[in-house]
Design an enzyme around this catalytic site. Structure first.
Site, PDB file in Angstrom:
ATOM      1  N   PHE A 320      63.184  41.233  43.959  1.00  0.00           N
ATOM      2  CA  PHE A 320      64.545  42.109  43.896  1.00  0.00           C
ATOM      3  C   PHE A 320      65.518  41.220  44.420  1.00  0.00           C
ATOM      4  O   PHE A 320      65.380  40.595  45.622  1.00  0.00           O
ATOM      5  CB  PHE A 320      64.330  43.242  44.671  1.00  0.00           C
ATOM      6  CG  PHE A 320      65.731  44.082  45.011  1.00  0.00           C
ATOM      7  CD1 PHE A 320      65.972  45.167  44.275  1.00  0.00           C
ATOM      8  CD2 PHE A 320      66.739  43.422  46.073  1.00  0.00           C
ATOM      9  CE1 PHE A 320      67.163  45.546  44.437  1.00  0.00           C
ATOM     10  CE2 PHE A 320      68.042  43.907  46.101  1.00  0.00           C
ATOM     11  CZ  PHE A 320      67.989  45.012  45.290  1.00  0.00           C
ATOM     12  N   GLU A 321      66.755  40.934  43.778  1.00  0.00           N
ATOM     13  CA  GLU A 321      67.747  40.271  44.049  1.00  0.00           C
ATOM     14  C   GLU A 321      69.076  40.861  43.493  1.00  0.00           C
ATOM     15  O   GLU A 321      69.003  41.184  42.207  1.00  0.00           O
ATOM     16  CB  GLU A 321      67.777  38.749  43.923  1.00  0.00           C
ATOM     17  CG  GLU A 321      67.024  37.803  44.646  1.00  0.00           C
ATOM     18  CD  GLU A 321      66.865  36.659  43.885  1.00  0.00           C
ATOM     19  OE1 GLU A 321      67.042  36.265  42.860  1.00  0.00           O
ATOM     20  OE2 GLU A 321      66.522  35.489  44.787  1.00  0.00           O
ATOM     21  N   ILE A 322      70.056  40.955  44.084  1.00  0.00           N
ATOM     22  CA  ILE A 322      71.272  41.083  43.507  1.00  0.00           C
ATOM     23  C   ILE A 322      72.161  39.997  44.138  1.00  0.00           C
ATOM     24  O   ILE A 322      72.099  39.880  45.633  1.00  0.00           O
ATOM     25  CB  ILE A 322      72.032  42.363  43.848  1.00  0.00           C
ATOM     26  CG1 ILE A 322      71.373  43.701  43.593  1.00  0.00           C
ATOM     27  CG2 ILE A 322      73.441  42.721  43.165  1.00  0.00           C
ATOM     28  CD1 ILE A 322      71.574  44.968  43.900  1.00  0.00           C
TER      29      ILE A 322
END
Ligand code: GTP
Ligand code: MG
Length: 434
Positions: A320-322
């Site tokens: 998960f990365e933004i």
């Protein structure tokens, strides 16, 4: 004879009638489809505003490198920085903010120049389908952000059909070039092979895999400069079989943009040292050669317990990365990646993109540019981030079991992140430590 021609006249009249009915039906269905325009938050709908909105949509200069599917033919949504004032559409971050509880329809207001991005194989289609469904239901059905899919093999029709049908935004499919998915010429193939054999014997997870190494190197140094990705400023990485447990009431891309955040996470943990024995040596060398890239107010305290002498193995979990693509494309990050890449650890060890991204963010970004999204509840096997605080979980209609929340357990690094940033842990964290 007269009776015969009357019959012909009758036939002709019937034919005209049938044609008229057909014409009427097809024209009215057109009219119906023309009327179902997706609201796009642009209060002014004059031609000028519409043109501006289109101008501010992603340029198509790189479409040649990928395959674009846009079965929805939606109007362009104005971007932040277009002729629309984000202040007119404040982000509703808490239940007391106006509009927080309105999760119906397409959200008004501007969009950030952002995309979801997924690296996947054709065989991942049903697993990524599950992830997309959740991202759409919990967030994107109201925002319609694009989705870029990347693969080292051409995507097949099933993959494209299934994913395009599930995504509310435009979908783009890119083929990764060999220069970004393969052994660079400075790698000694024999040495790399011996490492894989040795890791296999020691039963190190993915230790004998060539493709896993290409994947980690690609995610570390190349996904953000794929031609399709050059059209965007922010990305949200989504992997197959992940889950989202709570409604997302505001636009996290806008939150990142408006608060100057460059990197974000939901889960953090310790890396297996067997996969990165010399990573910190390589980082230390980079720091010495490029002091100009190290942020003054960095998060070294998250990475090291002795002021930088050794690595404590803490990293943000990068499935998960933004984050900001401009940051990853900056000279600082590229110098960092190239320096590490030359040292060969993607192949002579099994460096993961999670510690590589995390160390970069912690050292090269000021602390306040890294964000922990407590309100995005997430699962990737085997860990869960389920927001601490019953009120928050019910406000967001979460369906995760708080007992599974990993944040405050011993193998998580999130406590350390809170300490380094002087943040107060949410009420009730003590109940979730084991
Ligand atoms: N195109 C392509 N994608 C890959 C390949 N290997 C992994 N991926 C993708 O890269 C991402 C990370 O791979 P995963 O296998 O999920 O790695 P992981 O998260 O460390 O391990 P898991 O616990 O098995 O999920 C996923 O989005 C995969 O779909 C590959 O050889 N080709
Ligand atoms: Mg995975």
């Amino acid at each position: 004879m007269a009776a015969g021609s009357a019959r012909y006249v009758r036939y002709i009249l019937i034919a005209f009638f049938v044609l008229a009915v057909f014409y009427f039906i097809s024209d009215s269905s057109n009219a119906i489809s023309q009327n179902i325009t997706i609201p796009h938050g642009n209060k002014g709908t004059d031609d000028h505003a519409h043109k501006d909105a289109v101008l501010n949509n992603q340029p198509n200069s790189h479409d040649a490198a990928g395959d674009t599917h846009n079965t929805k033919n939606k109007p362009a949504i104005p971007k932040v920085g277009a002729n629309i004032d984000p202040a007119e559409y404040p982000l509703a971050m808490t239940p007391n903010d106006p509009g927080f509880h309105d999760l119906s329809g397409i959200k008004g207001g501007p969009r950030v120049n952002a995309t979801f991005v997924t690296l996947a194989r054709n065989s991942d289609v049903w697993e990524i389908a599950k992830s997309i469904r959740q991202v759409e239901d919990r967030f994107n059905r109201r925002y319609n952000y694009d989705w870029v899919f990347l693969n080292d093999q051409p995507f097949d029709d099933t993959f494209k059909k299934v994913t395009t049908s599930l995504c509310s935004g435009k979908t783009h499919y890119g083929l990764i070039g060999e220069e970004h998915w393969g052994f660079p010429d400075f790698i000694d193939q024999e040495k790399a092979k011996k490492v894989r054999e040795d890791m296999k014997e020691r039963k190190i997870i993915y230790g004998d895999s060539v493709s896993y190494r290409h994947m980690c190197r690609f995610e570390s140094g190349f996904f953000f400069r794929q031609p399709l990705m050059m059209n965007y400023e922010y990305y949200w990485r989504v992997e197959p079989s992940v889950e989202l447990f709570c409604d997302i009431h505001y636009d996290p891309f806008r939150f990142m943009h408006e608060n100057g955040k460059k990197y974000s996470f939901v889960l953090s943990l310790y890396e297996y040292i067997e996969t990165i024995p010399t990573l910190w040596d390589s980082v230390t060398k980079f720091m010495k050669n490029h002091p100009e890239h190290i942020a003054e107010d960095n998060s070294m305290g998250f990475l090291s317990d002795d002021g930088g002498k050794t690595y404590n193995k803490c990293h943000f979990w990068s499935n998960f990365e933004i984050g900001s693509l401009s940051w990853l494309r900056s000279k600082a990050y590229i110098d960092y990646f190239e320096s590490l890449d030359r040292d060969g650890g993607f192949f002579y060890e099994r460096w993961g993109d999670a510690p590589v991204h995390s160390i970069a963010a912690a050292l090269m970004l000021p602390k306040d540019q890294i964000h922990f999204f407590n309100d995005i509840a997430y699962y990737h096997v085997p860990f869960t981030h389920c927001p601490t605080g019953e009120k928050l979980r019910t406000d967001l209609k979460c369906h995760c079991d708080p007992k599974n929340n990993f944040d405050w357990k011993g193998y998580s690094c999130t406590s350390r992140y809170f300490e380094v940033n002087g943040l107060e842990k949410p009420e009730g964290w003590q109940d979730q430590t084991d």
